[in-house]
Design a protein around this motif. Sequence first.
Motif, PDB file in Angstrom:
ATOM      1  N   ASP A  62      22.645  36.019  45.543  1.00 50.99           N
ATOM      2  CA  ASP A  62      23.997  36.533  45.285  1.00 50.99           C
ATOM      3  C   ASP A  62      23.976  37.589  44.181  1.00 50.99           C
ATOM      4  O   ASP A  62      24.637  38.624  44.286  1.00 50.99           O
ATOM      5  N   ARG A  65      22.424  40.802  45.531  1.00 50.31           N
ATOM      6  CA  ARG A  65      23.390  41.526  46.378  1.00 50.31           C
ATOM      7  C   ARG A  65      24.355  42.343  45.527  1.00 50.31           C
ATOM      8  O   ARG A  65      24.629  43.506  45.817  1.00 50.31           O
ATOM      9  N   GLU A  66      24.876  41.719  44.489  1.00 57.22           N
ATOM     10  CA  GLU A  66      25.841  42.416  43.631  1.00 57.22           C
ATOM     11  C   GLU A  66      25.175  43.535  42.829  1.00 57.22           C
ATOM     12  O   GLU A  66      25.790  44.579  42.596  1.00 57.22           O
ATOM     13  N   ARG A  69      25.014  46.332  45.249  1.00 57.95           N
ATOM     14  CA  ARG A  69      26.334  46.961  45.416  1.00 57.95           C
ATOM     15  C   ARG A  69      26.617  47.892  44.229  1.00 57.95           C
ATOM     16  O   ARG A  69      27.056  49.029  44.399  1.00 57.95           O
ATOM     17  N   TRP A  87      28.337  50.378  54.627  1.00 64.54           N
ATOM     18  CA  TRP A  87      27.049  49.697  54.544  1.00 64.54           C
ATOM     19  C   TRP A  87      26.502  49.419  55.940  1.00 64.54           C
ATOM     20  O   TRP A  87      27.216  48.923  56.804  1.00 64.54           O
ATOM     21  N   PRO A  91      25.786  44.289  50.761  1.00 65.69           N
ATOM     22  CA  PRO A  91      25.949  43.051  49.996  1.00 65.69           C
ATOM     23  C   PRO A  91      26.763  41.990  50.729  1.00 65.69           C
ATOM     24  O   PRO A  91      26.663  40.813  50.418  1.00 65.69           O
ATOM     25  N   ASP A  92      27.543  42.393  51.726  1.00 65.67           N
ATOM     26  CA  ASP A  92      28.357  41.431  52.470  1.00 65.67           C
ATOM     27  C   ASP A  92      27.728  41.046  53.812  1.00 65.67           C
ATOM     28  O   ASP A  92      28.337  40.309  54.591  1.00 65.67           O
ATOM     29  N   THR A  93      26.525  41.524  54.070  1.00 68.53           N
ATOM     30  CA  THR A  93      25.804  41.194  55.300  1.00 68.53           C
ATOM     31  C   THR A  93      25.456  39.700  55.304  1.00 68.53           C
ATOM     32  O   THR A  93      25.145  39.135  54.253  1.00 68.53           O
ATOM     33  N   GLU A  94      25.500  39.086  56.461  1.00 67.77           N
ATOM     34  CA  GLU A  94      25.129  37.668  56.591  1.00 67.77           C
ATOM     35  C   GLU A  94      23.717  37.460  56.046  1.00 67.77           C
ATOM     36  O   GLU A  94      22.833  38.299  56.280  1.00 67.77           O
TER      37      GLU A  94
END
Length: 114
Positions: A62, A65-66, A69, A87, A91-94
Amino acid sequence: MKFSTFAGLAGLVLISACAAASSEDRVLFDGQYFRAKAKSVDKRKTPTEFTVVVRNASASIDGAREAGRFEGTKFCIQNFGSSRIVWKVGPDTEPQNLRISDDKLTLAGTCQRP
């Protein structure tokens, strides 16, 4: 002590102070610092397309990912004046669709011009 020696020492102290300040200003994500770098895929053909590589992703997916981003947003603002990103792998990809290899998370996106 000669002035040039004093000036050199003062400059060295000043540089050291600046380096220390920059490490204190690092942004943490999920309590971790991640080294991340964004760069264009091909500056000539598609300058708005970029990738972000985030190291030490296993420390916190997590957080990584951030950090990605954040780095992508910085890249787009600095190069195109906009924080809008489409994207491809972001960062919001599964989680099962993220690109993680050698403990590096790679995100890919396209900056949207204002």
